[in-house]
Design a protein around this motif. Structure first.
Motif, short mmCIF file in Angstrom:
data_model
loop_
_atom_site.label_atom_id
_atom_site.label_comp_id
_atom_site.label_asym_id
_atom_site.label_seq_id
_atom_site.Cartn_x
_atom_site.Cartn_y
_atom_site.Cartn_z
N SER A 17 8.03 -0.90 -4.94
CA SER A 17 8.56 -0.26 -5.92
C SER A 17 7.48 -1.48 -6.85
CB SER A 17 9.61 -0.22 -6.56
OG SER A 17 10.11 -1.84 -6.54
N VAL A 18 6.48 -1.12 -7.85
CA VAL A 18 5.66 -1.43 -8.40
C VAL A 18 5.26 -0.81 -9.96
CG1 VAL A 18 2.70 -1.67 -8.53
CG2 VAL A 18 3.44 -1.63 -6.57
N LEU A 19 5.12 -1.60 -10.68
CA LEU A 19 5.51 -0.64 -12.17
C LEU A 19 3.63 -1.42 -12.88
CD1 LEU A 19 5.87 0.19 -14.90
CD2 LEU A 19 7.61 -2.51 -15.80
N VAL A 65 5.54 4.52 -1.53
CA VAL A 65 6.07 3.46 -2.78
C VAL A 65 6.25 4.02 -4.23
CG1 VAL A 65 4.68 1.82 -4.43
CG2 VAL A 65 3.52 1.86 -2.00
N GLU A 66 7.15 3.14 -4.82
CA GLU A 66 7.66 3.49 -6.02
C GLU A 66 6.82 3.23 -7.18
OE1 GLU A 66 11.73 3.06 -8.93
OE2 GLU A 66 11.60 2.37 -6.58
N VAL A 67 6.48 4.03 -8.05
CA VAL A 67 5.21 3.73 -8.97
C VAL A 67 5.85 4.57 -10.42
CG1 VAL A 67 2.99 4.04 -9.59
CG2 VAL A 67 3.27 4.57 -7.29
N HIS A 68 5.54 3.62 -11.44
CA HIS A 68 5.97 3.19 -12.81
C HIS A 68 4.50 2.85 -13.22
CE1 HIS A 68 9.65 4.18 -12.08
NE2 HIS A 68 10.00 3.72 -11.04
N SER A 69 5.13 3.11 -14.99
CA SER A 69 3.47 2.24 -15.67
C SER A 69 4.35 2.39 -17.16
CB SER A 69 2.57 3.26 -16.22
OG SER A 69 2.79 4.69 -16.56
N ALA A 125 -1.07 4.07 -11.90
CA ALA A 125 -0.23 4.48 -11.52
C ALA A 125 -1.04 5.48 -10.63
CB ALA A 125 0.73 4.64 -13.05
N GLY A 126 -1.27 6.49 -10.78
CA GLY A 126 -1.77 8.01 -10.83
C GLY A 126 -2.55 7.47 -9.20
#
Length: 143
Positions: free
Chosen positions: A5-7, A32-36, A21-22
């Motif tokens: 996972s990444v923020l 991958v779990e992706v957030h911004s 994120a995009g």
């Protein structure tokens, strides 16, 4: 085996962190779990950022700037700040990195040309991070 996972964080969460994120979603293909998020979120995604991503097949339609969720932050594997202005309090758990991204406006480059250069800089960094997370070129994970 858990999903990495990444923020991605910038100040307004309207440009660089949304781009990262995009691009990670496109590179990782759902592995991958992706957030911004933003430290001081703005009101909308930067139009030129979104336009530059559409040129490479990444669509930010429906994305909105959002603040950092402390619970989300604490459970991430990576927290990536983009640029030198976004500051995130370090918490136990995630690995924190700062990406001092290219700023073409310092060289007099503005508009869509600026955004393309920023996009390409962030894309190279995202590809490197995806590789470190074990994501292969076809969007699968080796983790």
């Amino acid at each position: 085996m858990s999903t990495p996972s990444v923020l991605f964080v910038c100040v307004k969460n309207g440009g660089k962190s949304q781009m990262a994120a995009g691009l990670m979603r496109a590179a990782a293909g759902g592995t991958v779990e992706v957030h911004s998020a933003g430290t001081k979120p703005g009101s909308s995604v930067n139009t030129l950022s979104a336009e530059s991503l559409l040129e490479v097949g990444v669509d930010l339609t429906g994305e909105q700037p959002k603040p950092i969720d402390p619970a989300l932050l604490a459970r991430m594997d990576y927290v990536i700040t983009l640029g030198s202005e976004a500051e995130v309090d370090v918490v136990d758990g995630p690995r924190f990195e700062n990406w001092d991204t290219d700023e073409p406006s310092e060289r007099g480059i503005d508009g869509i040309e600026r955004m393309r250069l920023v996009r390409d800089d962030i894309a190279a960094r995202v590809d490197d991070l995806a590789s470190r997370l074990g994501v292969t070129a076809d969007g699968k994970t080796t983790r």
